[in-house]
Design an enzyme around this catalytic site. Structure first.
Site, PDB file in Angstrom:
ATOM      1  N   LYS A  40      54.127  22.699  13.213  1.00  0.00           N
ATOM      2  CA  LYS A  40      52.857  23.276  12.745  1.00  0.00           C
ATOM      3  C   LYS A  40      53.200  24.559  11.996  1.00  0.00           C
ATOM      4  O   LYS A  40      53.531  25.584  12.605  1.00  0.00           O
ATOM      5  CB  LYS A  40      51.910  23.567  13.912  1.00  0.00           C
ATOM      6  CG  LYS A  40      50.533  24.023  13.469  1.00  0.00           C
ATOM      7  CD  LYS A  40      49.624  24.283  14.656  1.00  0.00           C
ATOM      8  CE  LYS A  40      48.195  24.537  14.183  1.00  0.00           C
ATOM      9  NZ  LYS A  40      48.098  25.691  13.272  1.00  0.00           N
ATOM     10  N   ASP A  42      52.920  27.942   9.795  1.00  0.00           N
ATOM     11  CA  ASP A  42      52.042  29.100   9.984  1.00  0.00           C
ATOM     12  C   ASP A  42      51.839  29.807   8.655  1.00  0.00           C
ATOM     13  O   ASP A  42      52.482  30.811   8.350  1.00  0.00           O
ATOM     14  CB  ASP A  42      52.675  30.049  11.004  1.00  0.00           C
ATOM     15  CG  ASP A  42      51.656  31.001  11.606  1.00  0.00           C
ATOM     16  OD1 ASP A  42      50.471  30.887  11.246  1.00  0.00           O
ATOM     17  OD2 ASP A  42      52.057  31.843  12.422  1.00  0.00           O
ATOM     18  N   GLU A 174      54.497  28.207  15.711  1.00  0.00           N
ATOM     19  CA  GLU A 174      53.126  28.106  16.203  1.00  0.00           C
ATOM     20  C   GLU A 174      52.891  26.879  17.077  1.00  0.00           C
ATOM     21  O   GLU A 174      52.093  26.912  18.009  1.00  0.00           O
ATOM     22  CB  GLU A 174      52.151  28.097  15.015  1.00  0.00           C
ATOM     23  CG  GLU A 174      50.703  28.246  15.423  1.00  0.00           C
ATOM     24  CD  GLU A 174      49.762  28.303  14.232  1.00  0.00           C
ATOM     25  OE1 GLU A 174      48.552  28.418  14.460  1.00  0.00           O
ATOM     26  OE2 GLU A 174      50.233  28.221  13.091  1.00  0.00           O
TER      27      GLU A 174
END
Length: 634
Positions: A40, A42, A174
């Site tokens: 994920k 960021d 993240e």
């Protein structure tokens, strides 16, 4: 825009605009061979469009990011083996260790390195790819990318989600995005085919004020007052954040906050802040969105150990709500029992939306989960069955008379009906969907949406509301429907009537004006005709009352839908349309440009109900008279 130097190439052409597909928050990583996993990232989500000689980076909200990240834009054309495609990805700033860092992006120090992690392909050479399975889209994307380019990078996928999440936590990233390998790309929609699992608690919050600084910060502020949107569109205080700021960021924030200052609190009631005097709080309009990391939520909905990470100008203030991991509805057993009543469910694995992977069992599970807020809107209203035994795209038929095999524990109400064709009269036994089990019986019988009368059986000639049914003609779209909806609201506000909007679940909007049950259907239709006619006359071409489809131009305000025996697809009804959209209640603040009715999927609506409750509860409790409004209209 970043233009290529080769002016001999074809110029840009009109193409579809894509909104990014969104992931749902999950508490744990899913398992099994049906999933793949990515980091994920960021940064700033970006739709990347390369058309002929132009590159454009567009944010989630449709804002242009090209000028903000010119190096990335220039590298896109060098990294792709085509001059015509649309990608989805994340623009990230790298820290000194080469990790994506939102803080580095916020600081934007000289020499900061920006990269694009590309993870999806939406269109290539003019052909959309969104309906292809994810694994095929990724294969094509990888073939298009020059892997030697160090600025435009392919977002790698992994098979072991738990190991990736552990590695992400160790590296301070993240989290992880889990994606079904066969999932389609659903522009602008949040779906369980994509799940986000975070390594730590972090989300966006609204800045609703700040406290005056003390000591070394006496000339600035001490902390930010944080909030999220709450039902029914108000603010909920979640705590103060006083760490994570550098001196330069404090000055920047003050420069943005001071023009937003207001004399009164945006909260109702005003929250109590430990160890903070009322005189030391400066309230602001809650328009700035910031990213905050925190240890956890406390039992009373406050943030523990929040730390500021930066502003988010790519997120709208009305989108800022408390993020919750909402599990999917529990799978249904083949048999349900309520006391002595038994419902045997059939064909749970049957595909009702094959292209979406939605089964009859999924539909039943949704209706079971939403029943507590849905059934009150159905109770004691004659119900017309509209049955789709083979799914939304298959043949369907209407059935007003309760089927002979319908169990006795579902109540019926008899009415005399006159045939339009033969004028013959006959008695019809309408089913009444008064509880969860009756609801599930109807869905099990093939009812996708739920169609009920405007009145209840104790006063069938007295409707509970006036309906303004807004239906766009082929020459206009949903944007124009929103414009007309706001015109209807303005007219209703002018005569002192409260109104409640919802998406129709198709291309239109329904606006309900709840009434005290003293008016006839003729009166409700007359009132609707007066309002609709006035709007159509003052806004020709945008609004119309022309019922003939051949002559119609603009958005039809259909007053004829106010009539005894007419039905409406109830709020929370799944509609038999592509994508399985839901007729969803709205706050009036949400009825504005950019609203996407297709974003209200079953799972999205369940999350919304969990977060905000029944936004249509006012339709059941508000009692209004048309008398003063009719007199005001002359």
């Amino acid at each position: 825009m970043i233009k290529k130097r080769d002016q001999s190439r074809p110029g840009p052409r009109e193409r579809s605009r894509y909104a990014p597909m969104l992931a749902m928050l999950a508490e744990r990583v899913p398992t099994g061979p049906d999933w793949l996993f990515e980091v994920k990232w960021d940064g700033y989500r970006s739709i990347v469009t390369l058309t002929g000689g132009e590159v454009a980076l567009t944010s989630r909200q449709g804002n242009d990011l090209t000028g903000r990240f010119p190096v990335v834009a220039r590298e896109v054309e060098q990294a792709l083996k085509t001059t015509d495609c649309v990608l989805d990805g994340e623009v990230c700033a790298l820290d000194e260790r080469g990790r994506s860092s939102f803080s580095a992006m916020q600081q934007d120090a000289p020499g900061t390195r920006y990269v694009l992690y590309a993870f999806d392909l939406l269109e290539v050479e003019g052909s959309p790819t969104v309906d292809l399975p994810l694994h095929e889209r990724r294969r094509r994307l990888e073939e298009l990318l020059d892997r030697r380019n160090e600025t435009v990078r392919f977002s790698e996928a992994f098979e072991d989600g738990e190991a990736l999440l552990e590695a992400a936590a160790e590296q301070g990233l993240e989290g992880v995005i889990a994606k079904r390998v066969d999932s389609r790309y659903l522009p602008g929609r949040r779906a369980r085919d994509w799940l986000k699992v975070k390594t730590h608690d972090e989300q966006e919050f609204l800045i609703a004020g700040y406290t005056r600084g003390q000591g070394s910060r006496s000339a600035s502020f001490g902390s930010l007052v944080l909030a999220v949107r709450d039902e029914p569109g108000g603010l909920r205080y979640v705590g103060n954040c006083g760490t994570g700021f550098g001196a330069q960021e404090i000055e920047r924030l003050l420069g943005l906050l001071r023009p937003l200052e207001r004399a009164t609190s945006p909260f109702s009631p005003v929250p109590k802040m430990p160890k903070v005097r009322k005189a030391d709080v400066v309230w602001v309009e809650p328009e700035l969105v910031c990213q905050v990391e925190f240890a956890e939520w406390t039992h009373d909905g406050r943030l523990r150990a929040p730390s500021y990470r930066g502003l988010r100008d790519d997120k709208r203030p009305d989108e800022v709500v408390r993020e919750r991991a909402t599990p999917p509805p529990e799978p249904l057993p083949p048999e349900l029992r309520h006391g002595g009543r038994v419902l045997k469910l059939s064909n749970l694995g049957k595909a009702f939306w094959p292209e979406e992977g939605i089964t009859k069992g999924d539909l039943l599970a949704y209706y079971r989960a939403v029943a507590p807020v849905l059934v009150p809107h159905l109770r004691q209203r004659p119900f017309t069955m509209k049955r789709y035994p083979d799914g939304w795209a298959g043949p369907h038929f209407f059935q007003k008379d309760a089927p002979k095999h319908m169990p006795d524990w579902i109540k019926r109400q008899a009415y005399i009906s006159t045939s339009r064709a033969s004028r013959e009269k006959r008695v019809i036994d309408y089913p009444l969907v008064n509880d969860e089990l009756a609801l599930l019986w109807m869905v099990n019988a093939g009812c996708i949406d739920l169609n009920v009368w405007y009145s209840r059986i104790d006063k069938p000639e007295r409707p509970d509301w006036v309906l303004f049914d807004l239906d766009p003609s082929p020459d206009v779209g949903f944007a124009e429907t929103i414009e007309v909806a706001l015109l209807v609201k303005t007219a209703l506000d002018a005569v002192g009537l409260a109104s409640f909007p919802k998406t129709s679940g198709s291309e239109g909007i329904h606006i309900l004006v709840p009434l005290a049950r003293r008016h006839t259907y003729d009166e409700t239709r007359s009132f609707s005709e007066i309002v609709a006619g006035a709007i159509a006359r003052t806004h020709p071409g945008l609004a119309t009352t022309e019922w003939s489809k051949a002559k119609r131009r603009g958005v039809l305000i259909d007053a004829n839908q106010n009539g005894e025996g007419k039905t409406i697809a109830s709020v929370y009804s799944v509609r038999p349309k592509a994508g399985a959209p839901v007729s969803t209640p709205l706050r009036w603040e949400e009825v504005r440009a950019g609203l996407d009715p297709g974003a209200f999927t079953m799972q999205a609506v369940l999350e919304r109900v969990e977060r905000e409750g029944d936004l249509y509860a006012g339709v059941l409790t508000t009692r209004q008279s048309l008398g003063p409004a009719l007199r005001a209209l002359g």
